[in-house]
Write an enzyme that holds these catalytic residues in place. Structure first.
Site, mmCIF file in Angstrom:
data_model
loop_
_atom_site.group_PDB
_atom_site.id
_atom_site.type_symbol
_atom_site.label_atom_id
_atom_site.label_comp_id
_atom_site.label_asym_id
_atom_site.label_seq_id
_atom_site.Cartn_x
_atom_site.Cartn_y
_atom_site.Cartn_z
ATOM 1 N N ASP A 9 0.885 -1.154 0.000
ATOM 2 C CA ASP A 9 0.000 0.000 0.000
ATOM 3 C C ASP A 9 0.930 1.213 0.000
ATOM 4 O OD1 ASP A 9 -2.361 1.653 0.475
ATOM 5 O OD2 ASP A 9 -1.601 1.842 2.524
ATOM 6 N N ASP A 11 0.061 5.164 0.893
ATOM 7 C CA ASP A 11 -0.123 6.122 1.984
ATOM 8 C C ASP A 11 -0.372 5.397 3.308
ATOM 9 O OD1 ASP A 11 0.069 8.185 0.047
ATOM 10 O OD2 ASP A 11 -2.060 7.991 -0.396
ATOM 11 N N ASN A 52 -5.210 2.958 -3.540
ATOM 12 C CA ASN A 52 -6.444 3.680 -3.859
ATOM 13 C C ASN A 52 -6.104 5.165 -3.893
ATOM 14 O OD1 ASN A 52 -8.002 1.351 -3.816
ATOM 15 N ND2 ASN A 52 -8.850 1.720 -1.791
ATOM 16 N N GLN A 53 -6.530 5.850 -4.934
ATOM 17 C CA GLN A 53 -6.293 7.292 -5.058
ATOM 18 C C GLN A 53 -7.620 7.988 -5.375
ATOM 19 O OE1 GLN A 53 -3.446 9.029 -4.332
ATOM 20 N NE2 GLN A 53 -2.783 7.059 -3.520
ATOM 21 N N CYS A 90 -6.006 2.947 -8.188
ATOM 22 C CA CYS A 90 -7.425 3.089 -8.504
ATOM 23 C C CYS A 90 -7.793 4.565 -8.367
ATOM 24 C CB CYS A 90 -8.265 2.249 -7.552
ATOM 25 S SG CYS A 90 -10.037 2.591 -7.731
ATOM 26 N N CYS A 105 -16.129 0.581 -9.047
ATOM 27 C CA CYS A 105 -15.252 -0.162 -9.956
ATOM 28 C C CYS A 105 -14.852 -1.516 -9.386
ATOM 29 C CB CYS A 105 -13.994 0.677 -10.198
ATOM 30 S SG CYS A 105 -13.074 0.913 -8.662
ATOM 31 N N LYS A 109 -9.542 -1.123 -3.694
ATOM 32 C CA LYS A 109 -9.376 -2.047 -2.568
ATOM 33 C C LYS A 109 -10.546 -1.881 -1.604
ATOM 34 C CE LYS A 109 -5.307 -0.336 -1.602
ATOM 35 N NZ LYS A 109 -4.050 -0.041 -0.898
ATOM 36 N N ASP A 134 -1.566 -0.670 5.787
ATOM 37 C CA ASP A 134 -1.932 -0.201 7.122
ATOM 38 C C ASP A 134 -3.422 -0.269 7.402
ATOM 39 O OD1 ASP A 134 -2.313 1.912 5.219
ATOM 40 O OD2 ASP A 134 -2.429 3.344 6.875
#
Length: 172
Positions: A9, A11, A52-53, A90, A105, A109, A134
């Site tokens: 991951d 962040d 994931n963004q 993503c 979508c 995650k 995390d």
């Protein structure tokens, strides 16, 4: 020969989570992250980021901003003779304000499409690979893809990876 990977991951795992990171000036490596990536490079594991963004869907920043952060991460890692092999992200969120990204979508995650895509691209052996993150959704994403998920809640990322790999007997 089987190709192994450590999926990270981003962040909160590789870098301090400052919330919707899109400026490298705010980027700060987590303790042990650079060493963890270098460990992957030196021990025949691909180092792959799965992130994931949703800030893209929320209109906080663009896909280009994310790609720039990833390029700058690898530029920074060069100083330590290390690198991340690939980044999968993503950009979606079902409640986003940018219409083309405001969808439910298959890549966000805890869904597993990003790991599945990486495994196909690199012919990765899932049984000899791990995902570390995390959040519980990182572990769920890994398990949904058939990869062992590791929750990172410690101080030093390298130490966590080494202990996890030893427990799973994935290091020679």
């Amino acid at each position: 020969m089987s190709i192994k990977a450590i999926f990270f991951d981003r962040d909160g795992t590789l870098n301090v989570d400052v919330g919707y990171l899109h400026e490298f000036e705010k980027f700060q490596w987590i303790e042990g992250a650079i060493d963890a990536i270098k460990f992957c490079n030196e021990n025949n594991f691909l180092a792959i980021v799965i992130t994931n963004q949703s800030g893209i869907a929320r209109g906080f920043y663009s896909e280009d901003d994310v790609k720039k952060i990833h390029l700058q991460m690898n530029e920074d890692l060069k100083k330590f003779n290390a690198h991340i092999d690939d980044f999968f992200y993503c950009p979606h969120h079902p409640k986003g304000i940018v219409k083309k990204y405001s969808i439910d979508c298959e890549c966000r995650k805890p869904k597993s499409k990003l790991i599945e895509d990486a495994c196909k691209k690199y012919n990765i052996d899932k049984k000899n690979s791990i995902m570390i993150g995390d959040k519980i959704r990182d572990v769920e994403c890994a398990e949904n893809a058939g990869v062992k998920g590791i929750l990172f809640d410690e101080k030093n990322l390298l130490e966590k990876i080494k202990s996890s790999l030893n427990e799973l007997m994935l290091v020679n």
